[in-house]
Scaffold this motif. Structure first.
Motif, PDB file in Angstrom:
ATOM      1  N   GLY A 177       0.810  -1.211   0.000  1.00  0.00           N
ATOM      2  CA  GLY A 177       0.000   0.000   0.000  1.00  0.00           C
ATOM      3  C   GLY A 177       0.843   1.260   0.000  1.00  0.00           C
ATOM      4  N   VAL A 178       1.883   1.281   0.827  1.00  0.00           N
ATOM      5  CA  VAL A 178       2.788   2.429   0.865  1.00  0.00           C
ATOM      6  C   VAL A 178       3.458   2.612  -0.493  1.00  0.00           C
ATOM      7  N   SER A 179       3.916   1.513  -1.087  1.00  0.00           N
ATOM      8  CA  SER A 179       4.616   1.595  -2.372  1.00  0.00           C
ATOM      9  C   SER A 179       3.699   2.104  -3.478  1.00  0.00           C
ATOM     10  N   VAL A 180       2.447   1.661  -3.477  1.00  0.00           N
ATOM     11  CA  VAL A 180       1.487   2.130  -4.474  1.00  0.00           C
ATOM     12  C   VAL A 180       1.239   3.626  -4.301  1.00  0.00           C
ATOM     13  N   ALA A 181       1.075   4.070  -3.059  1.00  0.00           N
ATOM     14  CA  ALA A 181       0.867   5.492  -2.804  1.00  0.00           C
ATOM     15  C   ALA A 181       2.083   6.305  -3.229  1.00  0.00           C
ATOM     16  N   GLY A 300      -7.450  14.559   2.138  1.00  0.00           N
ATOM     17  CA  GLY A 300      -6.380  14.448   1.153  1.00  0.00           C
ATOM     18  C   GLY A 300      -5.278  13.485   1.503  1.00  0.00           C
ATOM     19  N   HIS A 301      -5.373  12.833   2.663  1.00  0.00           N
ATOM     20  CA  HIS A 301      -4.307  11.929   3.082  1.00  0.00           C
ATOM     21  C   HIS A 301      -4.653  10.479   2.740  1.00  0.00           C
ATOM     22  N   VAL A 326      -9.065   9.176  -5.532  1.00  0.00           N
ATOM     23  CA  VAL A 326      -7.674   8.775  -5.292  1.00  0.00           C
ATOM     24  C   VAL A 326      -7.550   7.260  -5.312  1.00  0.00           C
ATOM     25  N   VAL A 327      -8.529   6.563  -4.729  1.00  0.00           N
ATOM     26  CA  VAL A 327      -8.508   5.100  -4.736  1.00  0.00           C
ATOM     27  C   VAL A 327      -8.556   4.571  -6.168  1.00  0.00           C
TER      28      VAL A 327
END
Length: 476
Positions: A177-181, A300-301, A326-327
């Motif tokens: 998830g972090v990497s995708v963001a 926005g986060h 965003v998703v």
């Protein structure tokens, strides 16, 4: 450009005399581990072959062959006229800081990875019973199984952040998830503000995109001061994103309170900076509960969660929570490398989330016991160390009397104890006076591990080994 001296690298490598031949393979293996766990930072120029050979008391041919092996395997690169430099092999999974196979007798206190509780096999069995109703479809759910997205949304809503299923993307764990963001927000040369110390694999994910990491020092004793400094840095630097862990921060254990979250959210809003908020430890409040998610204090986060720490890492089920548009954007990024997550594990995750509120009290009680065992053993065997106890999470962030974390880790490895050196959690060579120790292992393993750690610390400082230890603790 960083460089390491022959003397410094030889001290980290240690004595090769006890290794089985060929000696060059042993040397290459030890250097590889030093690069993998961050004790030799990526890009560091390795010593000249002749100098390292002299420091290790081996032939130059041995060092030459070891460097050749490292280059062939991708752990080093050679630049004409410049030397040999530490590197990571190509590919998304090689070289990452992840738990590896544990040999018989080895104690792993490097990774905060708990074993699976009894609820996991029961959830998998229930998932298999549910599976037939889905078998008539193609089985692809790029944003995640609808049932799981709904349950994650309900949990965020209960925590104080109203969420719909369309605002959830299921991922293969929190790091995914972090990497995708990061892939959506960062790029080569763009800046990302991070806490110092921080989670090593997230730092590496940012660097892999060519992003520039901007660290802001976090003192566990003064979290409010960090918010002030972060606000000034956000205003001055205007990074593309921030990577933050306000919930029992890894590794310091800091829990940001409601006023702190309000001030941090305001600073992010003024600077127009979105935050990628890692909530891996959010459900693991042992002495205090986490406030509502940071995203509840400002829009926005991107919030990232996982079942890895409250259930089992082997499930590889995590999620991202953000605004629906965003998703959709993040889903497009995610499917570029992974069409969909596995259905059975997601069905099991639904069962685990349904029973999580009932399971958490027992998990927290177990972790309190293990935290007390680990802290007590450290204070008894290493009284000069600072051992603060966080209000939650899975780790202790210990302070050493002098900067010797890397030396202790090297000595511990020879005793059969795996540790993660403090500098792994930061940038550059900082944090060598720190050591992160998880309390995820059973009490008897923790006691054995700290007995080994005391011997390793004595070896690293040249002190007399602790008296009264069983002889087998020194040999694995």
């Amino acid at each position: 450009m960083e460089a390491t001296s022959a003397r410094a690298l030889a001290a980290l490598v240690g004595d090769l005399a006890t290794e089985r031949p060929p000696r060059y393979a042993a040397l290459a293996g030890r250097v590889r581990r030093l690069v993998a766990d961050g004790r030799v930072p990526l890009g560091t120029r390795l010593p000249a072959e002749r100098e390292l050979a002299a420091a290790l008391a081996v032939s130059r041919a041995t060092v030459t062959a070891a460097y050749t092996r490292l280059r062939e395997d991708g752990w080093a690169t050679a630049r004409q006229g410049a030397g040999t430099f530490a590197a990571l092999p190509a590919g998304p999974h090689r070289g990452a800081w992840v738990p590896g196979p544990v040999d018989d007798g080895t104690v792993d206190l490097a990774h905060a990875a708990p074993a699976a509780p009894a609820t996991v096999p029961a959830a998998l069995a229930a998932a298999l019973e549910e599976l037939p109703r889905l078998l008539s479809s193609h089985g692809y759910h790029p944003a995640g199984l609808p049932d799981l997205r709904a349950r994650v949304a309900e949990r965020y809503t209960a925590r104080g952040l109203p969420t719909t299923p369309e605002q959830v993307l299921v991922t293969n764990g929190a790091l995914h998830g972090v990497s995708v963001a990061f892939a959506a927000l960062l790029g080569r040369g763009r800046r990302v503000l991070v806490e110092q110390p921080s989670y090593p694999n997230a730092l590496q994910a940012a660097r892999a995109l060519g992003a520039r990491v901007v660290p802001v020092a976090l003192d566990a004793d003064e979290p409010a001061a960090w918010v002030d400094t972060a606000g000034r840095t956000l205003s001055a630097v205007r990074p593309a994103a921030a990577y933050l862990m306000p919930d029992f921060q890894n590794p310091t254990g800091v829990l940001l309170d409601v006023p702190g979250r309000e001030r941090l959210a305001a600073a992010l809003r003024r600077s127009g900076v979105p935050a990628v908020v890692d909530e891996t430890f959010a459900e693991l409040g042992l002495d205090a509960a986490a406030p509502p998610p940071l995203a509840a204090f400002g829009a926005g986060h991107v919030s990232v969660g996982t079942l890895s720490k409250v259930a089992w890492g082997g499930l590889r089920v995590g999620w991202v929570r953000a605004e629906a548009d965003v998703v959709r954007r993040l889903t497009t990024v995610a499917v570029a490398t992974s069409m969909s997550g596995p259905v059975v594990e997601q069905l099991a995750a639904c069962v685990l989330l349904d029973g999580l509120d009932a399971a958490l009290p027992g998990l927290r009680a177990q972790l309190r016991e293990r935290r007390a065992v680990l802290a007590g053993e450290l204070r008894a065997r290493l009284p000069s160390w600072r051992v603060p106890e966080p209000a939650g999470g899975l780790v202790l962030w210990c302070g050493l009397p002098t900067p010797r974390s890397r030396a202790v880790v090297a000595a511990a490895e020879r005793l059969g104890l795996r540790l993660a050196a403090g500098p792994l959690f930061g940038t550059g060579h900082a944090l060598d006076d720190r050591l992160r120790l998880p309390y995820t292992q059973p009490p008897e393993v923790l006691r054995r591990g700290i007995a080994l750690l005391a011997r390793a610390d004595a070896a690293a400082t040249g002190a007399r080994p602790p008296a009264g230890e069983p002889r087998e603790l020194a040999v694995v």
